[in-house]
Design a protein around this motif. Structure first.
Motif, mmCIF file in Angstrom:
data_model
loop_
_atom_site.group_PDB
_atom_site.id
_atom_site.type_symbol
_atom_site.label_atom_id
_atom_site.label_comp_id
_atom_site.label_asym_id
_atom_site.label_seq_id
_atom_site.Cartn_x
_atom_site.Cartn_y
_atom_site.Cartn_z
ATOM 1 N N LYS A 20 0.846 -1.189 0.000
ATOM 2 C CA LYS A 20 0.000 0.000 0.000
ATOM 3 C C LYS A 20 0.884 1.242 0.000
ATOM 4 C CE LYS A 20 -3.733 2.263 2.544
ATOM 5 N NZ LYS A 20 -4.611 2.204 3.739
ATOM 6 N N ILE A 21 0.617 2.155 -0.965
ATOM 7 C CA ILE A 21 1.392 3.389 -1.057
ATOM 8 C C ILE A 21 0.736 4.444 -0.172
ATOM 9 C CG2 ILE A 21 2.268 5.169 -2.599
ATOM 10 C CD1 ILE A 21 2.159 3.199 -4.863
ATOM 11 N N THR A 22 1.464 4.946 0.807
ATOM 12 C CA THR A 22 0.946 5.957 1.727
ATOM 13 C C THR A 22 1.501 7.330 1.359
ATOM 14 O OG1 THR A 22 2.742 5.660 3.298
ATOM 15 C CG2 THR A 22 0.843 4.196 3.529
ATOM 16 N N TYR A 23 0.987 8.355 2.021
ATOM 17 C CA TYR A 23 1.483 9.712 1.798
ATOM 18 C C TYR A 23 2.972 9.812 2.117
ATOM 19 C CZ TYR A 23 -3.361 11.258 1.379
ATOM 20 O OH TYR A 23 -4.640 11.433 0.958
ATOM 21 N N LYS A 24 3.412 9.058 3.107
ATOM 22 C CA LYS A 24 4.828 9.061 3.483
ATOM 23 C C LYS A 24 5.700 8.617 2.318
ATOM 24 C CE LYS A 24 6.288 5.714 6.012
ATOM 25 N NZ LYS A 24 6.497 4.803 7.165
ATOM 26 N N HIS A 25 5.241 7.584 1.599
ATOM 27 C CA HIS A 25 6.018 7.093 0.460
ATOM 28 C C HIS A 25 6.091 8.139 -0.649
ATOM 29 C CE1 HIS A 25 4.639 3.138 2.261
ATOM 30 N NE2 HIS A 25 5.946 3.056 2.290
ATOM 31 N N HIS A 26 4.988 8.847 -0.880
ATOM 32 C CA HIS A 26 4.991 9.907 -1.900
ATOM 33 C C HIS A 26 5.999 10.989 -1.544
ATOM 34 C CE1 HIS A 26 1.447 8.669 -4.268
ATOM 35 N NE2 HIS A 26 0.997 8.182 -3.124
ATOM 36 N N ILE A 27 5.987 11.419 -0.303
ATOM 37 C CA ILE A 27 6.878 12.493 0.130
ATOM 38 C C ILE A 27 8.343 12.066 0.017
ATOM 39 C CG2 ILE A 27 7.590 13.881 2.118
ATOM 40 C CD1 ILE A 27 4.641 13.798 3.036
ATOM 41 N N ILE A 28 8.630 10.847 0.467
ATOM 42 C CA ILE A 28 10.011 10.344 0.411
ATOM 43 C C ILE A 28 10.488 10.248 -1.033
ATOM 44 C CG2 ILE A 28 11.467 8.330 0.848
ATOM 45 C CD1 ILE A 28 9.813 7.829 3.373
ATOM 46 N N LYS A 146 4.080 3.181 -10.061
ATOM 47 C CA LYS A 146 2.698 2.945 -9.633
ATOM 48 C C LYS A 146 2.150 1.643 -10.211
ATOM 49 C CE LYS A 146 -1.340 4.154 -7.878
ATOM 50 N NZ LYS A 146 -2.245 3.143 -8.446
ATOM 51 N N ILE A 147 2.401 1.395 -11.492
ATOM 52 C CA ILE A 147 1.915 0.164 -12.129
ATOM 53 C C ILE A 147 2.565 -1.057 -11.479
ATOM 54 C CG2 ILE A 147 1.950 -1.168 -14.270
ATOM 55 C CD1 ILE A 147 1.630 1.469 -15.782
ATOM 56 N N THR A 148 3.862 -0.966 -11.187
ATOM 57 C CA THR A 148 4.570 -2.094 -10.563
ATOM 58 C C THR A 148 4.006 -2.402 -9.184
ATOM 59 O OG1 THR A 148 6.600 -1.536 -11.745
ATOM 60 C CG2 THR A 148 6.817 -2.939 -9.799
#
Length: 360
Positions: A20-28, A146-148
């Motif tokens: 699951k992609i969280t906001y933390k992952h986006h920021i990092i 994202k696709i991966t």
């Protein structure tokens, strides 16, 4: 090792929640990307201040275009196979991005809008191609990630579903013991009680032990081999009472049974098959021979019974004994690696044989 054990170990690593992609992952992700890009262009131009300014303008555009593509354009046009519309919209977005980036760079950073190439203060074709392809590269990179991640999550969900289906099927197969055996045993107990036989308490105790094993042992994927053999002996003792002197049973057990495990109720259907397709359909003397030997990490289980005198029954036996042996074959396929077992079913010297070599 059981196949479903392997699946469970795999799922511990590939849990859907883990992907699951969280906001933390986006920021990092964008922070690292910004840092690397700033260092790259700062080193190329030997001007880190200029690199920071251009990236502060470029990255909001990168982020907006990437998310617009991932969460709006692709779900509406790629996943619905409207590829031409999607391509036209991407080109339109890149052109809008080009105009925005040119003006922001010109008025906020420098009149030289393309420091990485020939100096220019106008919107040239060369500037447009370089800028649009650079933006397309960033969007494609973010989209690929994202696709991966989506594929890994769906793949993990599929494994989870297969594991649940496999576990359900194995539990069902483990619990499939012929109800006829219990009906026959209860009838025997009823007859013994009418006769006020001293054997009745012993039969009830053995039946209780067998039913307890069925209720609790089949909940586990593996059971002590010794417990499985105890269950077999209880089963045979109950059938001895049913057939009396008409049935001769020879059973031999050898080897070290300690610290060995087996799928519960895997061997009992093989024994039950002897009574169902051998003893129950014979007239006259009947013979069942059972050999159980443990050598190192392998169990050698050999059982044979007198072939029914009726030719039609013989054909049934040689075809595999009906549901009982089919159940065992299916459980071996689902529960064990192909190299961990060998099952042979054959007819020899008027006896029907089942030989099983199993890793325990």
């Amino acid at each position: 090792m059981y196949i479903n054990d392997k699946l469970e170990e795999l799922l511990k690593v590939e849990s859907p929640q883990q992907y699951k992609i969280t906001y933390k992952h986006h920021i990092i992700f964008w922070a690292i990307y910004f840092l690397l890009n700033t260092l790259r262009w700062g080193s190329i131009h030997n001007d880190f201040a200029l690199s920071i300014k251009t990236n502060l303008i470029g990255f909001p555009i990168h982020i907006a275009l990437s998310y617009f593509n991932i969460y709006f354009l692709m779900p509406r046009y790629v996943y619905t196979r409207k590829y031409i519309t999607y391509a036209l919209l991407v080109v339109a977005c890149l052109f809008v991005m080009l105009l925005v980036k040119f003006n922001l760079t010109y008025y906020l950073v420098s009149t030289n809008v393309m420091p990485e190439g020939p100096e220019t203060d106008t919107l040239t074709l060369n500037y447009a191609i370089i800028t649009m392809f650079g933006e397309l590269y960033v969007v494609a990179f973010a989209t690929a990630i994202k696709i991966t991640v989506d594929w890994l999550r769906e793949h993990s969900k599929l494994h989870d579903l297969e594991k649940r289906q496999l576990t359900t099927e194995l539990k069902f197969l483990r619990s499939q013991v012929s109800p006829h055996f219990f009906f026959n045993t209860l009838n025997n107990i009823y007859s013994l009680t009418l006769e006020k036989s001293d054997k009745a308490p012993e039969v009830i105790l053995k039946l209780s032990g067998l039913m307890r094993y069925l209720l609790y042992a089949t909940r586990k994927r593996k059971q002590d081999l010794k417990s499985e053999i105890d269950c077999i002996q209880n089963y045979i003792d109950l059938e001895r009472i049913r057939f009396n002197d008409a049935l001769q049973i020879d059973i031999g057990i050898s080897g070290d049974l300690e610290n060995k495990e087996i799928a519960p109720m895997l061997l009992v259907p093989l024994i039950e098959n002897c009574f169902k397709h051998g003893a129950s359909k014979n007239i006259g003397d009947m013979h069942i021979d059972i050999e159980i030997n443990v050598d190192d990490d392998f169990l050698y289980f050999n059982v044979s019974n007198t072939i029914p005198k009726n030719e039609a029954d013989s054909k049934v036996a040689t075809r595999g004994g009906g549901i009982g042996l089919s159940n065992v074959k299916k459980r071996l396929e689902l529960g064990y690696d192909q190299n961990d077992y060998e099952l042979s079913i054959f007819e020899k010297e008027k006896m029907f044989h089942v030989d099983l070599k199993l890793k325990v």
